[in-house]
Write an enzyme that holds these catalytic residues in place. Structure first.
Site, PDB file in Angstrom:
ATOM      1  N   ASP A   7      -2.151  -6.432  -0.167  1.00 21.08           N
ATOM      2  CA  ASP A   7      -2.960  -5.366  -0.764  1.00 21.08           C
ATOM      3  C   ASP A   7      -4.390  -5.877  -0.910  1.00 21.08           C
ATOM      4  OD1 ASP A   7      -3.944  -3.164  -2.165  1.00 21.08           O
ATOM      5  OD2 ASP A   7      -3.342  -4.025  -4.098  1.00 21.08           O
ATOM      6  N   ASP A 111      -4.258   4.064  -0.751  1.00 21.37           N
ATOM      7  CA  ASP A 111      -3.839   3.099  -1.761  1.00 21.37           C
ATOM      8  C   ASP A 111      -3.320   3.813  -3.008  1.00 21.37           C
ATOM      9  OD1 ASP A 111      -6.563   3.951  -1.994  1.00 21.37           O
ATOM     10  OD2 ASP A 111      -6.913   2.423  -3.520  1.00 21.37           O
TER      11      ASP A 111
END
Length: 258
Positions: A7, A111
């Site tokens: 991430d 996201d």
């Protein structure tokens, strides 16, 4: 087979390894788009060795990124060192499988969707996910996992930096809960304004969202600075830093070819 979940945020990049059954390791690094695939490979290899793991154990990779410049190096990392074509969240061919019930669904950041997917895997019923990063987002998730809209506000670090940059006589300070609400000097006054201002922003918006939604919502906080508000917020039910990695794991499962 081990899956590497990455991430890439504006400030930090998180790495997590999943064995197919369990999470086995987690690491965090500052985000630097100039770091090459080789740099990351050396860094990862050293950390994995401490866990009695090797790069060769990684056979798949999924990446979520809000930093487009970093995409090239992480694609090379996966191809060169894991012999795997990475799954990139946000690519047209990557399916998220989330009903998006807003006027402009193409404008929702991937996201944010991944985080809500993670929340839906862990918590039942309708939810409100608060993600505290560069921006603080509040996203409503239906009982079926559908994305129903949200709120975007500046993150606490961004606000603190703006206060310092715009006022020449105000120092740069660390974010922490002050002993008292009424500050006795410049630093404590700034800490109170930033900290309690954000707690009240969170609690106030949660109450408004619940009122407008017309039903109960489980409120989950995640993100880099969310833990700062634990014990201070009256409206957050759970603090959970695993939402993004759990969401990425689910997205990977939805996209792997049998």
């Amino acid at each position: 087979m081990m899956l590497l979940v990455i991430d890439i945020g504006n400030t930090n990049t998180s790495f997590a390894l999943h064995s197919g059954k369990d999470w086995v390791a987690r690491w965090r690094s500052s985000t630097d788009p100039s770091r090459t695939a080789d740099d990351y490979a050396v860094w990862l290899a050293a950390l994995m060795q401490m866990e009695s793991l090797e790069l060769s154990h990684i056979k798949a990779c999924i990446v979520s990124s809000v930093v487009p410049q970093a995409k090239f190096n992480f694609r090379n990392l996966s191809r060169r060192y894991f012999d795997a074509e990475p799954v990139f969240v946000g690519d047209p061919e990557t399916k998220l499988g989330v009903p998006i019930r807003i006027r402009r669904p193409e404008q929702v950041g991937a996201d944010r969707l991944v985080t809500t997917i993670g929340a839906h895997q862990i918590y039942q019923g309708p939810k409100l996910v608060i993600d505290s990063g560069t921006a603080t987002t509040f996203d409503v998730v239906g009982a079926d996992g559908g994305f129903e809209g949200g709120i975007i506000s500046p993150g606490i670090n961004l606000s603190m930096r703006a206060l310092h940059d715009a006022a020449a006589q105000l120092p740069r300070i660390a974010i922490q809960q002050p002993a008292k609400v009424i500050g006795q000097d410049t630093v404590s006054a700034m800490q109170s304004g930033v900290f309690w201002g954000y707690v009240d922003l969170i609690d106030g918006l949660v109450r408004r969202v619940k009122h407008e939604y017309g039903g109960d919502l489980t409120v989950i906080a995640t993100g880099g600075v969310a833990s700062l508000f634990e014990g201070a917020s009256d409206t957050i039910d759970h603090f959970d830093q695993s939402l993004m990695e759990v969401g990425l794991l689910e997205v990977y499962r939805r996209n792997i070819k049998d």
